[in-house]
Design a protein around this motif. Structure first.
Motif, PDB file in Angstrom:
ATOM      1  N   SER A  13       0.816  -1.210   0.000  1.00  0.00           N
ATOM      2  CA  SER A  13       0.000   0.000   0.000  1.00  0.00           C
ATOM      3  C   SER A  13       0.852   1.265   0.000  1.00  0.00           C
ATOM      4  CB  SER A  13      -0.939   0.007   1.212  1.00  0.00           C
ATOM      5  OG  SER A  13      -0.192   0.008   2.417  1.00  0.00           O
ATOM      6  N   CYS A  70       1.608   5.245  -5.117  1.00  0.00           N
ATOM      7  CA  CYS A  70       0.368   4.770  -4.499  1.00  0.00           C
ATOM      8  C   CYS A  70      -0.458   5.969  -4.061  1.00  0.00           C
ATOM      9  CB  CYS A  70       0.683   3.864  -3.317  1.00  0.00           C
ATOM     10  SG  CYS A  70      -0.783   3.132  -2.556  1.00  0.00           S
ATOM     11  N   GLU A  71      -1.611   6.140  -4.682  1.00  0.00           N
ATOM     12  CA  GLU A  71      -2.482   7.265  -4.372  1.00  0.00           C
ATOM     13  C   GLU A  71      -3.241   7.012  -3.069  1.00  0.00           C
ATOM     14  OE1 GLU A  71      -3.680   9.252  -8.522  1.00  0.00           O
ATOM     15  OE2 GLU A  71      -4.525   7.252  -8.264  1.00  0.00           O
ATOM     16  N   ASP A  73      -6.253   6.557  -2.470  1.00  0.00           N
ATOM     17  CA  ASP A  73      -7.291   5.522  -2.536  1.00  0.00           C
ATOM     18  C   ASP A  73      -6.706   4.121  -2.691  1.00  0.00           C
ATOM     19  OD1 ASP A  73      -6.339   5.606  -5.105  1.00  0.00           O
ATOM     20  OD2 ASP A  73      -8.228   6.207  -6.047  1.00  0.00           O
ATOM     21  N   ASN A  75      -4.837   3.048  -5.170  1.00  0.00           N
ATOM     22  CA  ASN A  75      -4.510   2.714  -6.555  1.00  0.00           C
ATOM     23  C   ASN A  75      -3.054   3.086  -6.861  1.00  0.00           C
ATOM     24  OD1 ASN A  75      -7.041   1.695  -7.320  1.00  0.00           O
ATOM     25  ND2 ASN A  75      -7.832   3.764  -7.697  1.00  0.00           N
ATOM     26  N   HIS A  76      -2.426   2.266  -7.682  1.00  0.00           N
ATOM     27  CA  HIS A  76      -1.027   2.501  -8.043  1.00  0.00           C
ATOM     28  C   HIS A  76      -0.931   3.084  -9.443  1.00  0.00           C
ATOM     29  CE1 HIS A  76       1.160   0.333  -4.719  1.00  0.00           C
ATOM     30  NE2 HIS A  76      -0.087  -0.065  -4.509  1.00  0.00           N
ATOM     31  N   ARG A  77      -0.073   4.083  -9.590  1.00  0.00           N
ATOM     32  CA  ARG A  77       0.224   4.680 -10.882  1.00  0.00           C
ATOM     33  C   ARG A  77       1.723   4.495 -11.146  1.00  0.00           C
ATOM     34  NH1 ARG A  77      -4.334   4.107 -11.175  1.00  0.00           N
ATOM     35  NH2 ARG A  77      -6.019   5.660 -11.220  1.00  0.00           N
ATOM     36  N   ASP A 104       1.912   4.121 -16.866  1.00  0.00           N
ATOM     37  CA  ASP A 104       0.814   5.082 -16.992  1.00  0.00           C
ATOM     38  C   ASP A 104       1.259   6.398 -17.618  1.00  0.00           C
ATOM     39  OD1 ASP A 104      -1.396   3.595 -15.809  1.00  0.00           O
ATOM     40  OD2 ASP A 104      -0.255   3.721 -13.947  1.00  0.00           O
ATOM     41  N   SER A 189       0.245  11.457 -14.030  1.00  0.00           N
ATOM     42  CA  SER A 189      -0.507  10.380 -13.365  1.00  0.00           C
ATOM     43  C   SER A 189      -0.743  10.689 -11.892  1.00  0.00           C
ATOM     44  CB  SER A 189       0.217   9.036 -13.525  1.00  0.00           C
ATOM     45  OG  SER A 189       0.335   8.707 -14.890  1.00  0.00           O
TER      46      SER A 189
END
Length: 319
Positions: A13, A70-71, A73, A75-77, A104, A189
């Motif tokens: 995470s 890792c944002e 939320d 999600n990974h960019r 991305d 991204s």
């Protein structure tokens, strides 16, 4: 290998930096050291072929960094800095090893071969479409680099077909011009990056990048001199201390017109005073194990941890 430099504990995470390549433009090993060996033969180049990549820090592809961002939320960019001549090889070596599913966006430091000639191979990891009807990968670059790519790789830039010209499958990109200005950050991204103009020879401006809010990281892969405006942004005595400095170091001794070499690199580290530094862009004079032992002695003396990075190194970090 030397101990991994970590800027956080590391978990799925969290964000991470993966060093896709840590070598100079020629990459390591040098073919001439193998096909026409010296006496005695080049230890680093011969050793670099003796072990698998994940256990061989002396095998070095063109300098390139993959930011796994890792944002909030979860999600990974995946943001790639530079795609040079060895890009395809680094994908085969490290995307599977580190479970990297895609790219991305791409950020380019400059338009030299070791930073851009792998762009054609990006199509091998994009979705397949015979008509090129896919979402393009955003690329962020200076106007100078854009103008150069229009000549070097025109088929990746020009979209309009001439009369009678058939569609050929090529990598699909959307081109975004960024400024050579520390005061004009941009987002790739979702990650904010600040351009860091540096000299790559006195007649050429190359970009480095500053990124990270929780941990500040500066990436300077091709630099011979850091101008005062950039120096201020990344120095402890200026805008604030870096958590991690990733810095060019071409030769082990002496100097070079276009790159920092180890004596100047270490002086630059002392001047900027980051918490930690990882060195990239090394030629075949550097033996990873032996020289990291020497750098550990320097680190203990100067109070700043400095190590040679290696291809495939993954650094967990809180961005």
């Amino acid at each position: 290998m030397a101990a991994t430099v970590s800027v956080s504990g590391g978990s799925s995470s969290e964000s991470a930096l993966t060093f896709m390549g840590t070598g100079c433009s020629s990459a390591i090993p040098y073919p001439r050291c193998l096909i026409s060996p010296s006496h005695p033969p080049c230890h680093v180049c011969f050793q670099s072929l003796s072990l698998p990549p994940n256990r061989n820090p002396n095998y070095r592809c063109n300098a390139s960094l993959l930011i796994d961002y890792c944002e909030s939320d979860g999600n990974h960019r995946y943001i790639l800095i530079d795609a040079g001549k060895t890009f395809r090889e680094t994908v085969l070596r490290w995307f599977l090893h580190h479970q990297i599913p895609r790219i991305d966006s791409i950020v380019l430091t400059h338009e030299h071969a070791d930073a851009v000639l792998g762009l054609d191979d990006v199509r091998s990891i994009q979705p397949v479409s015979p008509t090129n009807d896919i979402d393009p990968t955003p690329v962020y670059l200076t106007q100078h680099s854009m103008t150069s790519l229009e000549t070097k790789l025109p088929y990746l830039v020009k979209k309009k077909l001439k009369e009678g010209q058939e569609i050929r499958r090529v990598a699909q990109f959307s081109w975004n011009i960024i400024a050579e200005d520390c005061n004009q950050p941009f987002f790739a991204s979702g990650l904010k990056l600040t351009p860091l103009p540096v000299m790559h020879g006195e007649d050429y401006i190359c970009l480095g990048f500053l990124f990270g809010d929780k941990s500040k990281v500066a990436y300077l892969s091709d630099v011979s001199r850091i101008p005062a405006t950039t120096d201020y942004v990344i120095s402890k005595s200026g805008a604030g201390q870096l958590d991690l400095l990733i810095l060019d170091s071409l030769y082990k001794t002496g100097s070079n017109k276009f790159h920092l070499c180890l004596p100047q690199t270490l002086e630059t580290v002392k001047m900027l005073c980051p918490k930690q530094a990882l060195l990239i862009g090394m030629n075949h004079e550097f033996d990873h194990h032996q020289d990291n032992e020497l750098l550990m002695e320097w680190s203990r003396r100067e109070g700043i941890l400095v190590q040679l990075a290696h291809d495939g190194l993954r650094v967990p970090i809180n961005l």
